[in-house]
Design an enzyme around this catalytic site. Structure first.
Site, short mmCIF file in Angstrom:
data_model
loop_
_atom_site.label_atom_id
_atom_site.label_comp_id
_atom_site.label_asym_id
_atom_site.label_seq_id
_atom_site.Cartn_x
_atom_site.Cartn_y
_atom_site.Cartn_z
N ALA A 199 -15.51 7.11 -6.74
CA ALA A 199 -15.01 6.09 -7.76
C ALA A 199 -15.71 4.54 -7.67
CB ALA A 199 -13.67 6.11 -7.97
N VAL A 200 -15.60 4.06 -6.29
CA VAL A 200 -16.21 2.60 -6.31
C VAL A 200 -17.41 2.58 -6.19
CG1 VAL A 200 -16.04 0.76 -4.72
CG2 VAL A 200 -13.96 1.68 -5.47
N ASP A 212 -23.69 9.80 0.44
CA ASP A 212 -22.35 10.41 0.50
C ASP A 212 -22.27 11.77 1.30
OD1 ASP A 212 -19.49 10.08 -1.73
OD2 ASP A 212 -19.84 11.76 -0.53
N ALA A 255 -15.54 -1.46 -0.18
CA ALA A 255 -14.46 -0.53 0.68
C ALA A 255 -13.39 -1.64 1.31
CB ALA A 255 -15.18 0.19 1.89
N GLY A 258 -21.24 6.02 0.17
CA GLY A 258 -20.24 6.20 -0.63
C GLY A 258 -20.68 6.42 -2.01
N LYS A 281 0.82 -1.27 -0.07
CA LYS A 281 0.11 0.04 -0.10
C LYS A 281 0.81 1.28 -0.09
CE LYS A 281 -4.51 1.00 0.15
NZ LYS A 281 -5.43 0.13 -0.85
N ARG A 294 -23.08 15.00 -4.41
CA ARG A 294 -22.60 14.01 -5.43
C ARG A 294 -23.85 12.75 -5.27
NH1 ARG A 294 -16.62 12.14 -4.06
NH2 ARG A 294 -16.10 14.00 -5.05
#
Ligand code: NAD
Length: 344
Positions: free
Chosen positions: A177-178, A197, A254, A174, A81, A202
Site C-alpha cells: 500500500a505505502v 518486493d 516504513a 516494498g 498501536k 507485485r
C-alpha cells in the site's frame, strides 16, 4: 503474572488492552503510549508473531514512535498501536468486525488506521462498527507518499542544491500500500526508480507501469542509487547494511526503519543523511488525524510542512554534531513536556 508484568516493565508499557474472540480467532493487543496531546493515533498491524511478548514489544515500540510522530507533526494526538496476530485460526472478516467493536468501546481514546498486513476489507469490517477506525486507505497512503516527497525533496536540496527530484535515483523497498503510493509519487516527479518486493510479481507489475527497474529484494537497500526509501517492514537498516549502503540518504514511509539507535550514529559517521521515519512516514497520520480529530478540510499544508521540518532537523544535527534521530526525538519530547507543563 510475573512474566507479563516483567514484559510491560521492560517495554515501558502503561496501558495495554488484550482482545480475544474464540469464534473469529481474533487475538489482538493494543498499546496506548501517550495521550498528552490528544487521543492515541495508530495503525492496525496484522502479522504472525512468535510469542505474545514479541507482539507486545512491537506494539510498544510502534506506539512510542506514533507519539513522537504526532508531536513532531504538530498534531493534537498521542500514540498507540494495535497488533492483530495472524494465525491459521484468524477468520478475517468476523475478527476485524469484533476488533471494530472493541475499538468503539474505547469511546474515541484510540483512533485506528491502516498499517502493515491490514487490507482494505479488514479496515472496512472494523470501520463498519465504529467511527474511530479511519477506513480511507487511499487517502492515508497518498498522505504518506506526499510526506515522503516533501521530506525527500528537502533532503535532496540540502545535499545537492537541486530543488526537485528530477533525475534523482531512488530505490523503493516494498510495493504494498505505502510503497506503491510512494513509487508513483516519486515517478510523477521525475525520479529514476529501482523497486523491489519479496513478492516479485507485485514489483514487476508496478515496474512495468512506472518504467522502474525491478531488483531482487535482498539487493534493494544496497543498490547504487542516491536515496533509499524503505517502505516495507521495520528494522531493515541494520549495522551491516548501514556500512554497505551506497546511497547518500534514507527517506521512506516504513515505521521503525533502524535496527537500533546505534545505527543512526553509523549512518551519520558515513555521511548518510537519515530522515527519521517519525518525520518521513508521518503524512498518513497527519491526513487522518488532521481530518478526523482536528477537522481540517485540507491537510496538504500540514503534510508539506514535513519538508521544512526535515531541513531544520538535518541542519541542527549537522550543527550540533549529533544524529538526526536524536534531534527529532528531542524536538518531539520538548513539545510533549511543554504540553504537560501547561496542563499542570
Ligand atoms: P503492506 O502490507 O500493504 O505492504 C508491505 C509490502 O512489503 C508487501 O508487498 C510485502 O510483500 C513487502 N515486503 C515485506 N518484506 C519485504 C522485504 N524485506 N523486502 C521487500 N519487500 C518486502 O504494508 P503497508 O501498509 O504498505 O506498510 C508498509 C510500511 O509503511 C510499514 O512499515 C508500515 O508500518 C508503514 N506505514 C504504513 C501506513 C499505512 O497507512 N498503511 C502509514 C504509515 C506507515
Amino acid at each position: 503474572m510475573d512474566e507479563l508484568f516483567d514484559t510491560l516493565a521492560r517495554e515501558d508499557v502503561h496501558h495495554l488492552f488484550v482482545w480475544s474472540d474464540k469464534a473469529s480467532g481474533l487475538q489482538a493487543v493494543a498499546v496506548i503510549d501517550d495521550v498528552t496531546l490528544g487521543p492515541a493515533a495508530g495503525g492496525i498491524r496484522t502479522q504472525p508473531y512468535p510469542s505474545w511478548e514479541h507482539a507486545i514489544a512491537d506494539a510498544a515500540r510502534l506506539a512510542r514512535a506514533m507519539t513522537l510522530k504526532c508531536a513532531l507533526a504538530g498534531l493534537n494526538a498521542g500514540g498507540g498501536k494495535i497488533i492483530v496476530a495472524e494465525t491459521p485460526r484468524l477468520s478475517r472478516e468476523p475478527a476485524f468486525t469484533t476488533l471494530g467493536r472493541r475499538i468503539d468501546d474505547l469511546g474515541g481514546l484510540f483512533r485506528a488506521g491502516s498499517d502493515l498486513g491490514t487490507g482494505r476489507r479488514d479496515l472496512e469490517a472494523a470501520g463498519a462498527q465504529t467511527e474511530f477506525v479511519h477506513t480511507d486507505l487511499d487517502a492515508t497512503t497518498d498522505g504518506v507518499a506526499r510526506g515522503v516527497v516533501s521530506a525527500l525533496t528537502a533532503t535532496v536540496e540540502e545535499k545537492t542544491g537541486q530543488a526537485s527530484l528530477e533525475g534523482i535515483k531512488i530505490a523503493v523497498q516494498g510495493c504494498g500500500a505505502v510503497g506503491e503510493s510512494v513509487a508513483r509519487a516519486l515517478a510523477a516527479r521525475g525520479a529514476t526508480l529501482c523497486i523491489a518486493d519479496v513478492d516479485r510479481t507485485r514489483a514487476e507489475h508496478l515496474g512495468d507501469e512506472l518504467s522502474a527497474i525491478v531488483l531482487n529484494a535482498e539487493d534493494i537497500l544496497t543498490a547504487d542509487v542516491d536515496v533509499v526509501s524503505p517502505c516495507a517492514v521495520g528494522r531493515v537498516i541494520t549495522a551491516t547494511r548501514a556500512d554497505n549502503m551506497r546511497a547518500w540518504a534514507i527517506c521512506g514511509g516504513a515505521n521503525n526503519q533502524l535496527d537500533g539507535d546505534d545505527v543512526a550514529q553509523r549512518l551519520q559517521d558515513r555521511g548518510v543523511l537519515y530522515v527519521p521515519d517519525i518525520i518521513a512516514s508521518a503524512g498518513g497520520v497527519v491526513d487522518g488525524i488532521g481530518r478526523d480529530v482536528m477537522g481540517l478540510d485540507d491537510r496538504s499544508a500540514l503534510i508539506d510542512a514535513l519538508g521544512p521540518l526535515t531541513r531544520e532537523v538535518l541542519q541542527q544535527a549537522q550543527a550540533e554534531g549529533t544524529t538526526t534521530l536524536a534531534v527529532a526525538r528531542a524536538r518531539a519530547l520538548a513539545r510533549l513536556d511543554q504540553a504537560r507543563r501547561a496542563r499542570g
